[in-house]
Design a protein around this motif. Structure first.
Motif, PDB file in Angstrom:
ATOM      1  N   SER A   1      45.384  53.479  32.897  1.00 23.96           N
ATOM      2  CA  SER A   1      45.085  54.091  34.193  1.00 23.96           C
ATOM      3  C   SER A   1      43.581  54.138  34.439  1.00 23.96           C
ATOM      4  N   GLN A   2      42.801  54.298  33.361  1.00 24.73           N
ATOM      5  CA  GLN A   2      41.348  54.308  33.489  1.00 24.73           C
ATOM      6  C   GLN A   2      40.832  52.917  33.860  1.00 24.73           C
ATOM      7  N   TYR A   3      41.384  51.893  33.214  1.00 25.89           N
ATOM      8  CA  TYR A   3      40.982  50.526  33.541  1.00 25.89           C
ATOM      9  C   TYR A   3      41.406  50.135  34.951  1.00 25.89           C
ATOM     10  N   SER A   4      42.575  50.588  35.362  1.00 23.10           N
ATOM     11  CA  SER A   4      43.026  50.280  36.723  1.00 23.10           C
ATOM     12  C   SER A   4      42.055  50.838  37.743  1.00 23.10           C
ATOM     13  N   LYS A   5      41.564  52.031  37.485  1.00 22.41           N
ATOM     14  CA  LYS A   5      40.598  52.654  38.382  1.00 22.41           C
ATOM     15  C   LYS A   5      39.325  51.816  38.457  1.00 22.41           C
ATOM     16  N   PHE A   6      38.837  51.379  37.315  1.00 27.07           N
ATOM     17  CA  PHE A   6      37.609  50.576  37.280  1.00 27.07           C
ATOM     18  C   PHE A   6      37.803  49.254  38.003  1.00 27.07           C
ATOM     19  N   TRP A   7      38.849  48.494  37.638  1.00 25.74           N
ATOM     20  CA  TRP A   7      39.026  47.155  38.183  1.00 25.74           C
ATOM     21  C   TRP A   7      39.483  47.164  39.638  1.00 25.74           C
ATOM     22  N   ASN A   8      40.222  48.170  40.038  1.00 28.31           N
ATOM     23  CA  ASN A   8      40.589  48.265  41.455  1.00 28.31           C
ATOM     24  C   ASN A   8      39.354  48.527  42.310  1.00 28.31           C
ATOM     25  N   ALA A   9      38.415  49.292  41.767  1.00 26.15           N
ATOM     26  CA  ALA A   9      37.154  49.538  42.486  1.00 26.15           C
ATOM     27  C   ALA A   9      36.352  48.240  42.603  1.00 26.15           C
ATOM     28  N   LYS A  10      36.355  47.434  41.522  1.00 28.12           N
ATOM     29  CA  LYS A  10      35.664  46.139  41.586  1.00 28.12           C
ATOM     30  C   LYS A  10      36.354  45.219  42.594  1.00 28.12           C
ATOM     31  N   GLY A  11      37.678  45.291  42.645  1.00 29.12           N
ATOM     32  CA  GLY A  11      38.414  44.477  43.592  1.00 29.12           C
ATOM     33  C   GLY A  11      38.074  44.820  45.033  1.00 29.12           C
ATOM     34  N   LYS A  12      37.978  46.107  45.317  1.00 32.66           N
ATOM     35  CA  LYS A  12      37.625  46.534  46.676  1.00 32.66           C
ATOM     36  C   LYS A  12      36.195  46.129  47.039  1.00 32.66           C
ATOM     37  N   GLU A  13      35.341  46.124  46.028  1.00 32.95           N
ATOM     38  CA  GLU A  13      33.938  45.773  46.261  1.00 32.95           C
ATOM     39  C   GLU A  13      33.760  44.282  46.507  1.00 32.95           C
ATOM     40  N   TYR A  14      34.436  43.459  45.708  1.00 26.49           N
ATOM     41  CA  TYR A  14      34.225  42.009  45.772  1.00 26.49           C
ATOM     42  C   TYR A  14      35.327  41.262  46.526  1.00 26.49           C
ATOM     43  N   PHE A  15      36.552  41.791  46.497  1.00 25.41           N
ATOM     44  CA  PHE A  15      37.694  41.111  47.134  1.00 25.41           C
ATOM     45  C   PHE A  15      38.498  42.110  47.970  1.00 25.41           C
ATOM     46  N   PRO A  16      37.951  42.552  49.085  1.00 30.26           N
ATOM     47  CA  PRO A  16      38.618  43.588  49.887  1.00 30.26           C
ATOM     48  C   PRO A  16      40.002  43.195  50.405  1.00 30.26           C
ATOM     49  N   ASN A  17      40.308  41.910  50.402  1.00 29.04           N
ATOM     50  CA  ASN A  17      41.614  41.465  50.888  1.00 29.04           C
ATOM     51  C   ASN A  17      42.682  41.413  49.791  1.00 29.04           C
ATOM     52  N   ILE A  18      42.263  41.657  48.551  1.00 28.06           N
ATOM     53  CA  ILE A  18      43.206  41.647  47.429  1.00 28.06           C
ATOM     54  C   ILE A  18      43.570  43.088  47.064  1.00 28.06           C
ATOM     55  N   GLU A  19      44.849  43.412  47.158  1.00 30.83           N
ATOM     56  CA  GLU A  19      45.303  44.754  46.789  1.00 30.83           C
ATOM     57  C   GLU A  19      45.571  44.826  45.287  1.00 30.83           C
ATOM     58  N   ASN A  20      45.257  45.979  44.717  1.00 34.52           N
ATOM     59  CA  ASN A  20      45.532  46.239  43.305  1.00 34.52           C
ATOM     60  C   ASN A  20      45.011  45.108  42.406  1.00 34.52           C
ATOM     61  N   PHE A  21      43.738  44.827  42.553  1.00 35.83           N
ATOM     62  CA  PHE A  21      43.115  43.777  41.753  1.00 35.83           C
ATOM     63  C   PHE A  21      43.299  44.033  40.258  1.00 35.83           C
ATOM     64  N   GLY A  22      43.302  45.310  39.877  1.00 37.66           N
ATOM     65  CA  GLY A  22      43.454  45.656  38.469  1.00 37.66           C
ATOM     66  C   GLY A  22      44.737  45.142  37.856  1.00 37.66           C
ATOM     67  N   ASP A  23      45.804  45.069  38.645  1.00 38.06           N
ATOM     68  CA  ASP A  23      47.088  44.584  38.127  1.00 38.06           C
ATOM     69  C   ASP A  23      47.050  43.092  37.830  1.00 38.06           C
ATOM     70  N   LYS A  24      46.216  42.375  38.549  1.00 41.70           N
ATOM     71  CA  LYS A  24      46.174  40.921  38.407  1.00 41.70           C
ATOM     72  C   LYS A  24      45.497  40.476  37.124  1.00 41.70           C
ATOM     73  N   ILE A  25      44.651  41.329  36.569  1.00 41.27           N
ATOM     74  CA  ILE A  25      43.847  40.884  35.432  1.00 41.27           C
ATOM     75  C   ILE A  25      44.251  41.560  34.118  1.00 41.27           C
ATOM     76  N   LYS A  26      45.290  42.393  34.129  1.00 37.58           N
ATOM     77  CA  LYS A  26      45.703  43.085  32.906  1.00 37.58           C
ATOM     78  C   LYS A  26      46.075  42.090  31.825  1.00 37.58           C
ATOM     79  N   GLY A  27      45.615  42.360  30.622  1.00 40.77           N
ATOM     80  CA  GLY A  27      45.933  41.521  29.480  1.00 40.77           C
ATOM     81  C   GLY A  27      44.968  40.378  29.262  1.00 40.77           C
ATOM     82  N   GLN A  28      44.023  40.173  30.171  1.00 32.54           N
ATOM     83  CA  GLN A  28      43.063  39.080  30.042  1.00 32.54           C
ATOM     84  C   GLN A  28      41.744  39.606  29.468  1.00 32.54           C
TER      85      GLN A  28
END
Length: 213
Positions: free
Chosen positions: A22-49
């Protein structure tokens, strides 16, 4: 049923041993909104990488440098709490001479923060495989195959504990028995991606593990 001494338990780390997803989701979702505003839940896309693979795929050189620095600071202040039941389960496996590996996409620098918070972890497991040790991360099976090779055991004698879609897929591709934890994704989202699903390790023990195999 296979002999207990041939069993190798391979644990993902985030969302499986420690309650950090949940902590990582918060971090990566914030990065997603900053760099890719059209991508929802960016954190889910990169889990495990691995961090390297995330940055190489999604960010340019300057952004990569900033994100690496931000993530280093973020991980230094993270809270590392065990997933319910994980610690007693790992201790029980060790008592029964089961070989235990942690297979994580996290790098060694992040894991050093973990060891400061939980120095006992290094004594509880036999080997910790970090991102520096394999070139392709989940959903590729390389990291789990490395675990089987290190312990000199057959893939069918390995049991994988995973929570992310990428991790579950990697375990399946490795030809190992996969236990999915619904700590990150809902049970009905992973039930067809694992051989067995648990909410966490509460009530899960050595005897149940051996019966599954």
């Amino acid at each position: 049923m296979i002999g207990k001494k041939s069993v190798v338990a391979l644990f993902d780390f985030d969302g499986v041993v420690m309650d950090t997803e949940s902590q990582y989701s918060k971090f990566w979702n914030a990065k997603g909104k900053e760099y890719f505003p059209n991508i929802e839940n960016f954190g889910d896309k990169i889990k495990g990488q691995t961090l390297t693979q995330i940055c190489d795929r999604y960010f340019d050189v300057d952004a990569k440098r900033r994100i690496e620095e931000e993530l280093d600071r973020f991980e230094e202040s993270m809270i590392f709490d065990y997933i319910p039941g994980a610690l007693p389960f790992i201790k029980e496996l060790k008592k029964h001479q089961i070989k235990i590996g942690i297979v994580t996409s996290s790098n060694e620098k992040k894991m050093n923060n973990v060891y400061k918070a939980h120095p006992e972890l290094l004594e509880l497991v036999d080997k910790i495989f970090t991102a520096e040790m394999f070139s392709r991360s989940k959903p590729n099976p390389d990291c789990f195959l490395l675990g089987a090779s290190y312990f000199d055991t057959k893939v069918e004698d390995c049991i994988v504990f995973e929570d992310s879609f990428h991790g579950l897929e990697a375990g399946r591709k490795a030809g190992m028995f996969v236990v999915g934890l619904s700590t990150t994704n809902k049970r009905d989202e992973i039930i067809d991606k694992a051989d067995y699903v648990i909410s966490d390790f509460t009530g899960f023990n050595y005897d149940k593990l051996i019966k599954l195999l």
